[in-house]
Design a protein around this motif. Structure first.
Motif, PDB file in Angstrom:
ATOM      1  N   LEU A 309     -42.104  18.429   2.892  1.00 27.48           N
ATOM      2  CA  LEU A 309     -40.813  18.445   2.201  1.00 27.48           C
ATOM      3  C   LEU A 309     -40.771  17.198   1.321  1.00 27.48           C
ATOM      4  CD1 LEU A 309     -38.653  19.465   5.321  1.00 27.48           C
ATOM      5  CD2 LEU A 309     -39.510  20.967   3.496  1.00 27.48           C
ATOM      6  N   ALA A 310     -41.605  17.224   0.281  1.00 25.89           N
ATOM      7  CA  ALA A 310     -41.831  16.012  -0.514  1.00 25.89           C
ATOM      8  C   ALA A 310     -40.576  15.546  -1.240  1.00 25.89           C
ATOM      9  CB  ALA A 310     -42.964  16.264  -1.511  1.00 25.89           C
ATOM     10  N   LYS A 311     -39.781  16.507  -1.722  1.00 25.70           N
ATOM     11  CA  LYS A 311     -38.576  16.111  -2.470  1.00 25.70           C
ATOM     12  C   LYS A 311     -37.588  15.389  -1.552  1.00 25.70           C
ATOM     13  CE  LYS A 311     -38.480  20.153  -5.118  1.00 25.70           C
ATOM     14  NZ  LYS A 311     -37.765  21.394  -5.142  1.00 25.70           N
ATOM     15  N   SER A 312     -37.418  15.945  -0.351  1.00 25.15           N
ATOM     16  CA  SER A 312     -36.479  15.333   0.597  1.00 25.15           C
ATOM     17  C   SER A 312     -36.965  13.956   1.019  1.00 25.15           C
ATOM     18  CB  SER A 312     -36.345  16.221   1.841  1.00 25.15           C
ATOM     19  OG  SER A 312     -36.081  17.549   1.475  1.00 25.15           O
ATOM     20  N   ALA A 313     -38.278  13.844   1.270  1.00 22.39           N
ATOM     21  CA  ALA A 313     -38.843  12.561   1.681  1.00 22.39           C
ATOM     22  C   ALA A 313     -38.617  11.518   0.589  1.00 22.39           C
ATOM     23  CB  ALA A 313     -40.335  12.707   1.981  1.00 22.39           C
ATOM     24  N   ALA A 314     -38.875  11.915  -0.651  1.00 26.62           N
ATOM     25  CA  ALA A 314     -38.715  10.973  -1.767  1.00 26.62           C
ATOM     26  C   ALA A 314     -37.250  10.581  -1.936  1.00 26.62           C
ATOM     27  CB  ALA A 314     -39.258  11.598  -3.051  1.00 26.62           C
ATOM     28  N   ALA A 315     -36.355  11.547  -1.761  1.00 22.45           N
ATOM     29  CA  ALA A 315     -34.923  11.253  -1.915  1.00 22.45           C
ATOM     30  C   ALA A 315     -34.467  10.239  -0.863  1.00 22.45           C
ATOM     31  CB  ALA A 315     -34.113  12.542  -1.801  1.00 22.45           C
ATOM     32  N   LEU A 316     -34.936  10.431   0.366  1.00 20.03           N
ATOM     33  CA  LEU A 316     -34.545   9.524   1.447  1.00 20.03           C
ATOM     34  C   LEU A 316     -35.115   8.127   1.209  1.00 20.03           C
ATOM     35  CD1 LEU A 316     -33.287   8.780   4.094  1.00 20.03           C
ATOM     36  CD2 LEU A 316     -35.041  10.083   5.306  1.00 20.03           C
ATOM     37  N   ARG A 317     -36.392   8.094   0.847  1.00 19.22           N
ATOM     38  CA  ARG A 317     -37.047   6.803   0.635  1.00 19.22           C
ATOM     39  C   ARG A 317     -36.392   6.048  -0.537  1.00 19.22           C
ATOM     40  NH1 ARG A 317     -42.186   8.902   0.895  1.00 19.22           N
ATOM     41  NH2 ARG A 317     -42.467   8.720   3.141  1.00 19.22           N
ATOM     42  N   SER A 318     -36.082   6.762  -1.595  1.00 17.06           N
ATOM     43  CA  SER A 318     -35.512   6.012  -2.725  1.00 17.06           C
ATOM     44  C   SER A 318     -34.077   5.596  -2.421  1.00 17.06           C
ATOM     45  CB  SER A 318     -35.671   6.748  -4.054  1.00 17.06           C
ATOM     46  OG  SER A 318     -34.861   7.871  -4.072  1.00 17.06           O
ATOM     47  N   ALA A 319     -33.372   6.356  -1.591  1.00 24.07           N
ATOM     48  CA  ALA A 319     -32.019   5.922  -1.182  1.00 24.07           C
ATOM     49  C   ALA A 319     -32.107   4.627  -0.372  1.00 24.07           C
ATOM     50  CB  ALA A 319     -31.342   7.023  -0.371  1.00 24.07           C
TER      51      ALA A 319
END
Ligand code: NAD
Ligand code: IPM
Ligand code: MN
Length: 353
Positions: A309-319
């Motif tokens: 779930l790359a999009k979700s992972a990236a969203a969480l990490r950038s938050a």
């Protein structure tokens, strides 16, 4: 809507405190991929041990195996010996589920001050590939003449060619996706069997990766170089114990134990992988609501990556990155006065779905 089942073992001390926060932000982040997660909270912990005499039920492994992954807080309580609690759940899990790859990233986020005064945001950026199923942690040995003046304790380290080779190959493959450098941590000047095999396998494996720079460092010198030149590392491959010790060091040079994430990965996906912060149950701050939940959240981001779930992972990490960059709110480990939940609110607000 696709749905995943995740086993949650909050465990002891700050474990459950930070894991609940990680679940809250993950539930928000996964909207980016339009999926659902069913969180199955399991009460296995030191309290469970005090009530039942075991860390998990007899069918515990079967229960875990029915999940796509495991999210764990921390195990360890001052009133139960660590060698009982850790050997009843966490350490056997890493072996039983063949989670031989313990991935521990170290990254100095913008807005976080390193105790190393010359390091700038992003200058520390490496990943430790810790061997996670054998080495110095092999439960091999025994005690003889217990309690007598001539008592003997034997603890044997196990290094296998297969065990060394698979973690090193994973490290070289990982380096190819980064800056193409692998540093192997050794102590073959003193430990002339296991560590000499470790070095020989490293030498052999490195020949298959001529495009990747291979470096070898003795553990004592490596401890110094994590402080002196942390910006020179890309992928670090280490045995179980050396990797354990070095990753508390890599956590603090990047700001706090409260920021260090990890994944215990079974690359073949025959068994569930387990994601947990590097830190422990922190009895000194447990129950006060001031634990930094970011390490748990970043571990959850690794879990999302594992679920592809790359999009979700990236969203969480950038938050998480945004909240750190803003400089507030911050828990006391990062020099602030804010509570655990204030961090969660800020991360939730920063997730762009
Ligand atoms: P620890 O990581 O729990 O704590 C070390 C120090 O870092 C403490 O001062 C603590 O307050 C601070 N700290 C850790 N995490 C923090 C966070 N999220 N926010 C703010 N501060 C944080 O290590 P310890 O004190 O050596 O161990 C305590 C117990 O945890 C022991 O029983 C140990 O065996 C166990 N342990 C478990 C795990 C695990 O389950 N994976 C890992 C390490 C230690
Ligand atoms: C870690 C911990 C564990 C380890 C302990 C709790 C056995 O320190 O995950 O880093 O040594 O692996
Ligand atoms: Mn550790």
């Amino acid at each position: 809507m696709a749905s995943f089942r995740i086993a949650v073992i909050g465990g002891d001390g700050i474990g459950p405190e930070v894991i609940e926060q990680a679940i809250r932000v993950t539930d928000r982040a996964i909207q980016c991929d339009g999926v659902k997660i069913e969180w199955n909270r399991l009460p296995w912990s030191s309290n469970y041990y005090k009530e039942t005499g075991t860390m998990m039920p007899d069918n515990g492994w079967d229960i875990l195996q029915q999940h796509d992954a495991i999210l764990l807080g921390a195990i360890g309580s001052p009133d139960v010996p660590d060698h009982i609690t850790l050997h009843g759940l966490l350490l056997p899990m890493r072996r039983r589920f063949d989670q031989y790859l313990n991935l521990r990233p170290a990254y100095l986020f913008e807005g976080v001050e390193s105790p190393l005064r010359h390091q700038k945001p992003g200058s520390i950026d490496f990943v430790v590939y810790r061997e996670n199923t054998e080495g110095e942690y092999a439960p091999v040995g025994g005690r003889h003449y217990v309690g007598t003046p001539h008592e003997i304790a034997i603890q044997t380290a196990i290094f296998t060619r297969r065990g060394c080779e698979r973690i090193m190959r994973a490290a070289f493959e990982g380096a190819r996706k980064r800056r193409c450098k692998v540093t192997s941590i050794t102590k073959s000047n003193a430990q002339v069997y296991g560590m000499v095999l470790w070095d020989e396998v490293f030498e052999t494996v490195s020949r298959d990766y001529p495009d990747v720079q291979a470096e070898k460092l003795l553990i004592d010198a490596a401890a110094m170089d994590f402080v002196r030149r942390p910006d020179s590392f890309d992928v670090v491959v280490a045995s179980n114990l050396f990797g354990d010790i070095l990753t508390d060091l890599s956590a603090i040079i990047t700001g706090s134990m409260g920021l260090a994430a990890s994944g215990n990965i079974n690359p073949e996906r025959r068994f569930p992988s387990m994601f947990e912060p590097v830190h422990g149950s922190a009895p000194d701050i447990a129950g006060k609501g001031i634990a930094n939940p970011l390490a748990a959240m970043l571990s959850a981001a690794m879990l999302l990556d594992h679920l592809q779930l790359a999009k979700s992972a990236a969203a969480l990490r950038s938050a998480v990155g945004e909240v750190l960059k803003a400089g507030k709110p911050r828990t006391p480990d990062l020099g602030g006065n804010d509570k655990t939940e204030a961090i969660t609110e800020a991360v939730l607000a920063a997730i762009k779905s």
